[in-house]
Design a protein around this motif. Sequence first.
Motif, PDB file in Angstrom:
ATOM      1  N   ALA A  87       0.856  -1.180   0.000  1.00 30.72           N
ATOM      2  CA  ALA A  87       0.000   0.000   0.000  1.00 30.72           C
ATOM      3  C   ALA A  87       0.896   1.234   0.000  1.00 30.72           C
ATOM      4  O   ALA A  87       2.123   1.127   0.154  1.00 30.72           O
ATOM      5  CB  ALA A  87      -0.889  -0.003   1.244  1.00 30.72           C
ATOM      6  N   GLU A  88       0.277   2.399  -0.185  1.00 28.28           N
ATOM      7  CA  GLU A  88       1.024   3.651  -0.102  1.00 28.28           C
ATOM      8  C   GLU A  88       0.535   4.447   1.095  1.00 28.28           C
ATOM      9  O   GLU A  88      -0.656   4.724   1.216  1.00 28.28           O
ATOM     10  CB  GLU A  88       0.844   4.475  -1.384  1.00 28.28           C
ATOM     11  CG  GLU A  88       1.627   5.786  -1.348  1.00 28.28           C
ATOM     12  CD  GLU A  88       1.633   6.494  -2.701  1.00 28.28           C
ATOM     13  OE1 GLU A  88       2.022   5.852  -3.690  1.00 28.28           O
ATOM     14  OE2 GLU A  88       1.227   7.668  -2.751  1.00 28.28           O
ATOM     15  N   SER A 117       1.463  -2.444  -6.326  1.00 31.06           N
ATOM     16  CA  SER A 117       1.159  -1.380  -5.367  1.00 31.06           C
ATOM     17  C   SER A 117      -0.284  -0.941  -5.521  1.00 31.06           C
ATOM     18  O   SER A 117      -0.917  -1.150  -6.563  1.00 31.06           O
ATOM     19  CB  SER A 117       2.092  -0.188  -5.575  1.00 31.06           C
ATOM     20  OG  SER A 117       1.959   0.336  -6.890  1.00 31.06           O
ATOM     21  N   PHE A 118      -0.804  -0.297  -4.478  1.00 26.22           N
ATOM     22  CA  PHE A 118      -2.193   0.164  -4.533  1.00 26.22           C
ATOM     23  C   PHE A 118      -2.359   1.386  -3.636  1.00 26.22           C
ATOM     24  O   PHE A 118      -1.705   1.526  -2.603  1.00 26.22           O
ATOM     25  CB  PHE A 118      -3.166  -0.954  -4.143  1.00 26.22           C
ATOM     26  CG  PHE A 118      -2.794  -1.742  -2.922  1.00 26.22           C
ATOM     27  CD1 PHE A 118      -3.380  -1.504  -1.700  1.00 26.22           C
ATOM     28  CD2 PHE A 118      -1.834  -2.750  -3.010  1.00 26.22           C
ATOM     29  CE1 PHE A 118      -3.040  -2.248  -0.579  1.00 26.22           C
ATOM     30  CE2 PHE A 118      -1.480  -3.504  -1.893  1.00 26.22           C
ATOM     31  CZ  PHE A 118      -2.085  -3.249  -0.679  1.00 26.22           C
ATOM     32  N   GLY A 119      -3.213   2.278  -4.091  1.00 23.28           N
ATOM     33  CA  GLY A 119      -3.458   3.519  -3.369  1.00 23.28           C
ATOM     34  C   GLY A 119      -4.139   4.512  -4.283  1.00 23.28           C
ATOM     35  O   GLY A 119      -4.472   4.203  -5.436  1.00 23.28           O
ATOM     36  N   HIS A 125       4.164   6.307  -5.689  1.00 19.15           N
ATOM     37  CA  HIS A 125       5.171   6.880  -4.798  1.00 19.15           C
ATOM     38  C   HIS A 125       5.770   5.808  -3.883  1.00 19.15           C
ATOM     39  O   HIS A 125       6.968   5.839  -3.571  1.00 19.15           O
ATOM     40  CB  HIS A 125       4.566   8.001  -3.954  1.00 19.15           C
ATOM     41  CG  HIS A 125       3.976   9.111  -4.755  1.00 19.15           C
ATOM     42  ND1 HIS A 125       4.727   9.933  -5.565  1.00 19.15           N
ATOM     43  CD2 HIS A 125       2.687   9.540  -4.885  1.00 19.15           C
ATOM     44  CE1 HIS A 125       3.950  10.827  -6.147  1.00 19.15           C
ATOM     45  NE2 HIS A 125       2.710  10.597  -5.754  1.00 19.15           N
ATOM     46  N   ALA A 126       4.936   4.857  -3.455  1.00 22.76           N
ATOM     47  CA  ALA A 126       5.435   3.777  -2.600  1.00 22.76           C
ATOM     48  C   ALA A 126       6.473   2.946  -3.333  1.00 22.76           C
ATOM     49  O   ALA A 126       7.513   2.584  -2.765  1.00 22.76           O
ATOM     50  CB  ALA A 126       4.271   2.894  -2.140  1.00 22.76           C
ATOM     51  N   VAL A 127       6.215   2.642  -4.600  1.00 25.30           N
ATOM     52  CA  VAL A 127       7.167   1.838  -5.362  1.00 25.30           C
ATOM     53  C   VAL A 127       8.461   2.611  -5.598  1.00 25.30           C
ATOM     54  O   VAL A 127       9.561   2.043  -5.505  1.00 25.30           O
ATOM     55  CB  VAL A 127       6.557   1.364  -6.690  1.00 25.30           C
ATOM     56  CG1 VAL A 127       7.615   0.706  -7.570  1.00 25.30           C
ATOM     57  CG2 VAL A 127       5.426   0.386  -6.424  1.00 25.30           C
ATOM     58  N   GLN A 145       5.827  -3.019 -13.357  1.00 29.75           N
ATOM     59  CA  GLN A 145       5.149  -3.017 -12.074  1.00 29.75           C
ATOM     60  C   GLN A 145       3.652  -2.910 -12.303  1.00 29.75           C
ATOM     61  O   GLN A 145       3.198  -2.534 -13.385  1.00 29.75           O
ATOM     62  CB  GLN A 145       5.631  -1.857 -11.193  1.00 29.75           C
ATOM     63  CG  GLN A 145       5.352  -0.470 -11.747  1.00 29.75           C
ATOM     64  CD  GLN A 145       6.080   0.614 -10.972  1.00 29.75           C
ATOM     65  OE1 GLN A 145       7.309   0.654 -10.934  1.00 29.75           O
ATOM     66  NE2 GLN A 145       5.324   1.495 -10.348  1.00 29.75           N
ATOM     67  N   VAL A 146       2.891  -3.254 -11.284  1.00 34.82           N
ATOM     68  CA  VAL A 146       1.429  -3.195 -11.345  1.00 34.82           C
ATOM     69  C   VAL A 146       0.963  -2.151 -10.347  1.00 34.82           C
ATOM     70  O   VAL A 146       1.338  -2.198  -9.170  1.00 34.82           O
ATOM     71  CB  VAL A 146       0.799  -4.563 -11.013  1.00 34.82           C
ATOM     72  CG1 VAL A 146      -0.719  -4.483 -11.086  1.00 34.82           C
ATOM     73  CG2 VAL A 146       1.333  -5.637 -11.955  1.00 34.82           C
TER      74      VAL A 146
END
Length: 210
Positions: A87-88, A117-119, A125-127, A145-146
């Motif tokens: 998550a972010e 990633s998800f958000g 930004h998290a990745v 990336q996904v």
Amino acid sequence: MTRIALIIGSTRSPRRSDYVATWVEEAARRRLDGRGVVLDLVDVADFGLPVLDETHPAAYGLPYEHEHTRRWSRAIDSYDGFVFLTAEHNRGIPASLKNAIDYLYAEWADKAAGFVSFGASGGAHAVAHLRGVLSELKVHAVRAQVQLGSFTDFAVDAPSDLSDLGRMAVREHQEGALAGMLDEVVELAGALRRMREERTAPLTPVTATS
């Protein structure tokens, strides 16, 4: 066999990570079936890691003091590559994931990584944050990336109910994006495993000839 861990980084309860993990695992097993890949879910929440409490940085290569660290070390050391499900949180990865990563060093090195990633912004930004952290640990991240959007890849029946985490409603292209990322991770993980094996193999004596 190439061993890949799907790492769930959030320790919240309840959490969307569980829905994402189910979607990723099911799609990954379909994609990787028959390709000599062992695939496991590794949930940071299952390891009960406190805020980093080892006296010395893992990069020093000293024996770990605590059993929770040794247990986490054994788990991560057994894999050739990782897919991080993150998550972010405030333009970065969850603190629980950063903490878990920081516990170890050599166990991560020269292995492959991909990202789901998800958000609100798809977790972009998290990745970006995670790529920087992993580069310091000599993890080789694939380009693909996904990114799952909170408002485009999840369906929420009661938006006013903050306890309603919704359900997966991924757009059609996302499974293709996941397949491409998995292919890259598996290929790179296999190559890096062979490199590690060659590096640690005993040298073959050279026989002098006249």
